[in-house]
Enzyme design. Sequence first.
Site, PDB file in Angstrom:
ATOM      1  N   ASN A   1       0.874  -1.170   0.000  1.00 55.52           N
ATOM      2  CA  ASN A   1       0.000   0.000   0.000  1.00 55.52           C
ATOM      3  C   ASN A   1       0.913   1.223   0.000  1.00 55.52           C
ATOM      4  O   ASN A   1       1.429   1.630   1.038  1.00 55.52           O
ATOM      5  CB  ASN A   1      -0.886  -0.049   1.257  1.00 55.52           C
ATOM      6  CG  ASN A   1      -1.828   1.127   1.348  1.00 55.52           C
ATOM      7  OD1 ASN A   1      -1.712   2.100   0.604  1.00 55.52           O
ATOM      8  ND2 ASN A   1      -2.758   1.042   2.283  1.00 55.52           N
TER       9      ASN A   1
ATOM     10  N   LYS B   1       3.061   0.798   3.306  1.00 51.45           N
ATOM     11  CA  LYS B   1       2.700  -0.278   4.229  1.00 51.45           C
ATOM     12  C   LYS B   1       2.850  -1.586   3.490  1.00 51.45           C
ATOM     13  O   LYS B   1       2.401  -1.708   2.343  1.00 51.45           O
ATOM     14  CB  LYS B   1       1.216  -0.153   4.618  1.00 51.45           C
ATOM     15  CG  LYS B   1       0.967   0.603   5.900  1.00 51.45           C
ATOM     16  CD  LYS B   1      -0.501   0.484   6.299  1.00 51.45           C
ATOM     17  CE  LYS B   1      -1.008   1.837   6.750  1.00 51.45           C
ATOM     18  NZ  LYS B   1      -2.456   1.958   6.786  1.00 51.45           N
TER      19      LYS B   1
ATOM     20  N   ARG C   1      -8.164  17.541   5.693  1.00 51.85           N
ATOM     21  CA  ARG C   1      -9.036  17.860   4.552  1.00 51.85           C
ATOM     22  C   ARG C   1     -10.361  18.423   5.044  1.00 51.85           C
ATOM     23  O   ARG C   1     -10.890  17.974   6.063  1.00 51.85           O
ATOM     24  CB  ARG C   1      -9.308  16.609   3.709  1.00 51.85           C
ATOM     25  CG  ARG C   1      -8.124  16.147   2.894  1.00 51.85           C
ATOM     26  CD  ARG C   1      -8.410  14.834   2.184  1.00 51.85           C
ATOM     27  NE  ARG C   1      -7.497  13.799   2.634  1.00 51.85           N
ATOM     28  CZ  ARG C   1      -7.630  12.507   2.373  1.00 51.85           C
ATOM     29  NH1 ARG C   1      -8.659  12.071   1.662  1.00 51.85           N
ATOM     30  NH2 ARG C   1      -6.751  11.641   2.830  1.00 51.85           N
TER      31      ARG C   1
ATOM     32  N   ASP D   1      -4.210  15.416  15.135  1.00 54.44           N
ATOM     33  CA  ASP D   1      -4.365  14.226  15.975  1.00 54.44           C
ATOM     34  C   ASP D   1      -5.491  14.453  16.983  1.00 54.44           C
ATOM     35  O   ASP D   1      -5.403  15.325  17.854  1.00 54.44           O
ATOM     36  CB  ASP D   1      -3.059  13.898  16.698  1.00 54.44           C
ATOM     37  CG  ASP D   1      -3.089  12.489  17.276  1.00 54.44           C
ATOM     38  OD1 ASP D   1      -4.135  12.089  17.827  1.00 54.44           O
ATOM     39  OD2 ASP D   1      -2.067  11.786  17.164  1.00 54.44           O
TER      40      ASP D   1
ATOM     41  N   ARG E   1      -6.379  12.815  19.489  1.00 58.32           N
ATOM     42  CA  ARG E   1      -6.018  12.627  20.905  1.00 58.32           C
ATOM     43  C   ARG E   1      -5.639  13.962  21.549  1.00 58.32           C
ATOM     44  O   ARG E   1      -6.095  14.293  22.643  1.00 58.32           O
ATOM     45  CB  ARG E   1      -4.849  11.640  21.048  1.00 58.32           C
ATOM     46  CG  ARG E   1      -5.280  10.203  20.869  1.00 58.32           C
ATOM     47  CD  ARG E   1      -4.099   9.316  20.614  1.00 58.32           C
ATOM     48  NE  ARG E   1      -3.571   9.561  19.265  1.00 58.32           N
ATOM     49  CZ  ARG E   1      -2.883   8.676  18.564  1.00 58.32           C
ATOM     50  NH1 ARG E   1      -2.591   7.517  19.095  1.00 58.32           N
ATOM     51  NH2 ARG E   1      -2.475   8.940  17.364  1.00 58.32           N
TER      52      ARG E   1
ATOM     53  N   GLY F   1      -8.595   4.763  12.703  1.00 55.40           N
ATOM     54  CA  GLY F   1      -7.997   5.389  13.890  1.00 55.40           C
ATOM     55  C   GLY F   1      -8.982   6.039  14.854  1.00 55.40           C
ATOM     56  O   GLY F   1      -8.984   5.750  16.053  1.00 55.40           O
TER      57      GLY F   1
ATOM     58  N   GLU G   1      -7.759  -3.722   5.674  1.00 57.63           N
ATOM     59  CA  GLU G   1      -7.649  -3.496   4.232  1.00 57.63           C
ATOM     60  C   GLU G   1      -6.559  -4.361   3.594  1.00 57.63           C
ATOM     61  O   GLU G   1      -6.745  -4.883   2.501  1.00 57.63           O
ATOM     62  CB  GLU G   1      -7.362  -2.008   3.966  1.00 57.63           C
ATOM     63  CG  GLU G   1      -8.563  -1.130   4.262  1.00 57.63           C
ATOM     64  CD  GLU G   1      -8.227   0.345   4.366  1.00 57.63           C
ATOM     65  OE1 GLU G   1      -7.480   0.713   5.296  1.00 57.63           O
ATOM     66  OE2 GLU G   1      -8.686   1.129   3.528  1.00 57.63           O
TER      67      GLU G   1
HETATM   68  P1  ADP Z   1      -4.873   6.695   8.174  1.00 55.06           P
HETATM   69  O1  ADP Z   1      -6.117   7.167   7.497  1.00 55.06           O
HETATM   70  O2  ADP Z   1      -3.688   7.567   7.921  1.00 55.06           O
HETATM   71  O3  ADP Z   1      -4.605   5.212   8.036  1.00 55.06           O
HETATM   72  P2  ADP Z   1      -5.638   6.054  10.896  1.00 55.06           P
HETATM   73  O4  ADP Z   1      -6.786   5.212  10.525  1.00 55.06           O
HETATM   74  O5  ADP Z   1      -4.462   5.404  11.530  1.00 55.06           O
HETATM   75  O6  ADP Z   1      -5.148   6.974   9.707  1.00 55.06           O
HETATM   76  O7  ADP Z   1      -6.177   7.203  11.880  1.00 55.06           O
HETATM   77  C1  ADP Z   1      -5.278   8.127  12.430  1.00 55.06           C
HETATM   78  C2  ADP Z   1      -5.991   9.063  13.363  1.00 55.06           C
HETATM   79  O8  ADP Z   1      -6.686   8.326  14.378  1.00 55.06           O
HETATM   80  C3  ADP Z   1      -5.006   9.911  14.148  1.00 55.06           C
HETATM   81  O9  ADP Z   1      -4.700  11.088  13.457  1.00 55.06           O
HETATM   82  C4  ADP Z   1      -5.755  10.230  15.408  1.00 55.06           C
HETATM   83  O10 ADP Z   1      -6.443  11.445  15.221  1.00 55.06           O
HETATM   84  C5  ADP Z   1      -6.788   9.129  15.513  1.00 55.06           C
HETATM   85  N1  ADP Z   1      -6.581   8.319  16.734  1.00 55.06           N
HETATM   86  C6  ADP Z   1      -5.777   7.247  16.909  1.00 55.06           C
HETATM   87  N2  ADP Z   1      -5.855   6.796  18.177  1.00 55.06           N
HETATM   88  C7  ADP Z   1      -6.744   7.588  18.826  1.00 55.06           C
HETATM   89  C8  ADP Z   1      -7.267   7.652  20.161  1.00 55.06           C
HETATM   90  N3  ADP Z   1      -6.903   6.779  21.096  1.00 55.06           N
HETATM   91  N4  ADP Z   1      -8.159   8.619  20.443  1.00 55.06           N
HETATM   92  C9  ADP Z   1      -8.552   9.504  19.501  1.00 55.06           C
HETATM   93  N5  ADP Z   1      -8.093   9.499  18.248  1.00 55.06           N
HETATM   94  C10 ADP Z   1      -7.209   8.566  17.896  1.00 55.06           C
END
Ligand code: ADP
Length: 372
Positions: free
Chosen positions: A7, A14, A211, A253, A255, A301, A358
């Site tokens: 990916n 990945k 975005r 992020d 978090r 995430g 995925e």
């Molecule tokens: P991608 O689309 O790049 O694969 P992910 O599915 O890994 O991204 O999602 C990443 C986002 O998930 C991070 O930017 C963060 O905002 C969010 N995230 C991850 N862990 C947590 C958590 N414990 N609490 C809140 N948000 C989280």
Amino acid sequence: MRILVINAGSSSVKLSVFDMPSGEQRFEHEMEKIASVEEAVAAIPALLREKNAAQVDAVGHRVAHGGMKFRDAVTLNAEVMADIKDCVPLAPLHNPPAIAGIAIAAETWPGVPQIAVFDTAFHQAMPARATTYAVPERWRDAGVRRYGFHGTSHQYMMERVAAELAMPASQFRLISCHLGNGASVCAINRGVSVDTSMGMTALEGLVMGTRSGDVDPGVFAYLNRTQALSPAEVEDALYHRSGLAALSGIGNDLRDIERRAAQKDARAELAIDVYAYRARKYIGAYAAAMGGVEALSFTAGIGENSALMRRRICEGLECLGIVLDHDANAAVKLEGFEAPQIQTADSRVKVLVTRTREQWMIARETHRLLSG
Ligand code: ADP
């Protein structure tokens, strides 16, 4: 059959190795902040040798945009490559790294079948009323229509929910929320994607990490007139300097944003509010589009990890029969492939959370295609 899944994105690659048909994962790795896709992919054989996983019988590639052409995974050849290149204007950020990865993989594993799995494929069944923008016919003839993305993830969610509910996908209506850095909602009516929030590009729909999601297309001309910004500059800002990052002022992020919001930071609170409201509106719209809904799912995430965001999104959806059990929601801890249900006993709609897979789906489609 040993399948390598690649990916390739603009800043990371990945890779995963699966034994098929057992589905067992042999190896997983993410190369972040890469100098170039070519270099990263060329480094894979050494990585695999280190892990005693050098054997590769087939390579499955994630390709973001397959345009109108691809409803299913395909074996890569010169003609398919040309079609993927034709889709670059539709996915200028996402298709070029995939193309570069495929080219290097073909050199690295000569004679090994290379398969493309498209993020748009699952949505190819969407009806015309969902794919059509009300724009001049010449634009529509030129490819201006809605395609949708995250198809591999939404399809996985449909299958995982079906397994969890012990019910074929043909018997329920699901609203699938994929909430990662990129995010989309999908309406899946009895096994078929009938609408999704990303459109011609991966910019439409939900608020995302950086975005904007939906904005009035009038902002392009307005910013051009009042601030002399070119369409390319506006587009760049909508992709890279908008979303949660723009609203919170502290990055994308969630978090960090949740921590700030807990301290009553107004920008962080607004970011969460706008994000949840937009997602809630789409869920309501898709319940209406399907004439009802039996299941709602969260993944990626934010969907997997943020109990706060799941709660905020579902607040006010009781009118649709969606009632969260707040304790069950707060207690979600995903480790394996479990898909806990977080609705109350009297909630008409089942609400599930699970990790998306995925890479595994790409391996499965690759194996399926090669074993006829
Ligand atoms: P991608 O689309 O790049 O694969 P992910 O599915 O890994 O991204 O999602 C990443 C986002 O998930 C991070 O930017 C963060 O905002 C969010 N995230 C991850 N862990 C947590 C958590 N414990 N609490 C809140 N948000 C989280």
